[in-house]
Design a protein around this motif. Structure first.
Motif, mmCIF file in Angstrom:
data_model
loop_
_atom_site.group_PDB
_atom_site.id
_atom_site.type_symbol
_atom_site.label_atom_id
_atom_site.label_comp_id
_atom_site.label_asym_id
_atom_site.label_seq_id
_atom_site.Cartn_x
_atom_site.Cartn_y
_atom_site.Cartn_z
ATOM 1 N N ALA A 119 0.862 -1.289 -0.123
ATOM 2 C CA ALA A 119 0.086 -0.044 -0.093
ATOM 3 C C ALA A 119 0.945 1.147 -0.037
ATOM 4 O O ALA A 119 1.940 1.129 0.465
ATOM 5 N N ALA A 120 0.768 2.307 -0.848
ATOM 6 C CA ALA A 120 1.401 3.497 -0.841
ATOM 7 C C ALA A 120 0.623 4.640 -0.859
ATOM 8 O O ALA A 120 -0.632 4.807 -1.404
ATOM 9 N N GLY A 121 1.276 5.767 -0.493
ATOM 10 C CA GLY A 121 0.612 7.047 -0.916
ATOM 11 C C GLY A 121 0.810 7.430 -2.214
ATOM 12 O O GLY A 121 1.851 7.448 -2.593
ATOM 13 N N TYR A 198 3.522 8.931 9.065
ATOM 14 C CA TYR A 198 3.438 9.149 7.583
ATOM 15 C C TYR A 198 4.246 10.639 7.494
ATOM 16 O O TYR A 198 4.826 11.284 8.300
ATOM 17 N N GLU A 199 4.525 10.919 6.177
ATOM 18 C CA GLU A 199 5.473 11.974 5.983
ATOM 19 C C GLU A 199 4.840 13.256 6.141
ATOM 20 O O GLU A 199 3.829 13.438 6.425
ATOM 21 N N VAL A 215 4.676 6.805 -2.431
ATOM 22 C CA VAL A 215 5.616 6.871 -1.196
ATOM 23 C C VAL A 215 4.992 5.468 -0.365
ATOM 24 O O VAL A 215 3.784 5.532 -0.106
ATOM 25 N N GLY A 216 6.166 4.756 0.146
ATOM 26 C CA GLY A 216 5.660 3.858 1.220
ATOM 27 C C GLY A 216 6.859 3.327 2.095
ATOM 28 O O GLY A 216 7.943 3.945 1.863
ATOM 29 N N MET A 217 6.691 2.445 3.011
ATOM 30 C CA MET A 217 7.649 2.234 3.951
ATOM 31 C C MET A 217 7.901 0.779 3.959
ATOM 32 O O MET A 217 8.275 -0.032 5.196
ATOM 33 N N SER A 240 -3.239 3.866 -1.605
ATOM 34 C CA SER A 240 -4.236 3.737 -0.674
ATOM 35 C C SER A 240 -4.848 5.092 -0.262
ATOM 36 O O SER A 240 -6.008 5.043 0.367
ATOM 37 N N ASN A 241 -4.148 5.854 -0.319
ATOM 38 C CA ASN A 241 -4.391 7.592 -0.032
ATOM 39 C C ASN A 241 -3.777 8.310 -0.602
ATOM 40 O O ASN A 241 -2.631 7.881 -1.124
ATOM 41 N N ILE A 251 -3.971 11.468 7.025
ATOM 42 C CA ILE A 251 -3.996 10.020 6.629
ATOM 43 C C ILE A 251 -3.925 9.071 7.833
ATOM 44 O O ILE A 251 -3.606 9.400 8.810
ATOM 45 N N VAL A 256 -6.024 3.307 4.820
ATOM 46 C CA VAL A 256 -5.021 2.560 4.054
ATOM 47 C C VAL A 256 -5.583 1.078 4.078
ATOM 48 O O VAL A 256 -5.553 0.634 2.775
HETATM 49 N N1 HPA Z 1 3.223 7.212 3.226
HETATM 50 C C1 HPA Z 1 3.836 6.301 3.554
HETATM 51 N N2 HPA Z 1 3.632 4.940 3.652
HETATM 52 C C2 HPA Z 1 2.349 4.756 3.066
HETATM 53 C C3 HPA Z 1 1.290 5.721 2.758
HETATM 54 C C4 HPA Z 1 1.746 7.062 2.923
HETATM 55 O O1 HPA Z 1 0.969 8.034 2.708
HETATM 56 N N3 HPA Z 1 0.121 5.244 2.589
HETATM 57 C C5 HPA Z 1 0.222 3.888 2.650
HETATM 58 N N4 HPA Z 1 1.737 3.329 3.012
#
Ligand code: HPA
Length: 278
Positions: A119-121, A198-199, A215-217, A240-241, A251, A256
């Motif tokens: 999942a990533a932003g 989150y960032e 962006v993701g972790m 996811s967002n 967020i 997510v």
């Molecule tokens: N930032 C970092 N990791 C994420 C995000 C995000 O906005 N959404 C899902 N994983």
């Protein structure tokens, strides 16, 4: 924590191989790492052989409550697939090499293609939540690496190329299959941030200027080790967002996970089509 040595990977792999073959299952050649909200795929595997991480010698154990910690080997159609339900994140406190540990085990099990999901932003304004994005490159600003420290030559060279790990053929195939299923698989560059917070909006502006579109972790540690092991990777991010500052909305982890659930059907169809075609 002391870095794992080659014999640790061998012991992990032999344990898993025994479980799979004892169940009468053919050894898989495709592995898939399931990201947040996408774990449902593991439940769809037929004739599943479930191996909890805690049973596997030397394997890290997952701490994220909503993620399971098990390897599932099972069939999609008649193709055996090895799925990681629950992955390891640096922000949980693991060393970076631990977060990538399963990739070395996959190599020893004979895995030839690795599908990674997350999942990533969304940073690019051309994305919206629910979009699936094929990752074609990444940016990692943090200095750590999963292959820092004593090199394990059985897995590859000390210095290795990173230009082809995101396999172009797999990306093209995934885009074609998505098109056949009636949706667009976008392309993007993954910006890695260690988290768990989150960032900030300024960090997202920076990543955007540098060329990151999501962006993701997670993910990059596994991809780096896969590059050393010469396992081609297909990485698919679920947006996811929208990332911090893009829409101004807060967020949340719920958002997510919820988006992951909403797209999991589409995602499963895409992975099935890929598994059948690879
Ligand atoms: N930032 C970092 N990791 C994420 C995000 C995000 O906005 N959404 C899902 N994983």
């Amino acid at each position: 924590m002391k870095k794992a040595v080659y014999s640790d990977y061998v012991e992990s792999a032999e344990f898993i191989r025994k479980k799979i073959t004892e169940a009468g299952m053919k050894m898989p050649r495709i592995a898939i790492i399931l990201g947040s909200g996408l774990g449902d795929y593991a439940n769809r595997l037929e004739r599943p052989v479930v191996i909890p991480y805690r049973d596997i010698p030397h394997f890290p154990v997952s701490t994220v409550s909503y993620q399971k910690g098990e390897l599932v080997c099972g069939l999609r159609g008649d193709v055996p697939v090895l799925a990681m339900n629950g992955r390891f994140h640096y922000y949980e406190g693991y060393e970076m090499w631990q977060t990538a540990y399963p990739v070395g085990v996959f190599k020893l099990l004979g895995i030839e293609k690795l599908i990674i999901t997350n999942a990533a932003g969304g940073i690019s304004p051309s994305y919206k939540p629910g979009d699936l994005v094929a990752i074609v490159d990444h940016i990692k600003l943090s200095p750590d690496s999963p292959v820092r420290g004593q090199n394990i030559p059985e897995f590859g060279e000390r210095f290795f190329d990173m230009q082809s790990v995101y396999d172009k053929g797999l990306v093209a195939l995934a885009k074609q299959k998505a098109g056949e299923l009636g949706f667009e698989l976008k392309e993007g560059v993954y910006g890695y941030m260690a988290g768990p917070q989150y960032e900030t909006p300024a960090e997202i502006r920076m990543l955007g200027m540098l060329g990151a579109t999501v962006v993701g972790m997670s993910t990059v540690a596994e991809v780096i080790f896969a590059a050393q092991c010469k396992i081609p990777v297909l990485c698919i991010s679920c947006v996811s967002n929208m990332a911090a500052g893009i829409t101004g909305a807060a967020i949340t982890e719920e958002e997510v996970l919820e988006t992951g659930k909403v797209v999991s059907h589409r995602f499963t169809e895409l992975v099935d089509a890929l598994v059948a075609a690879i």
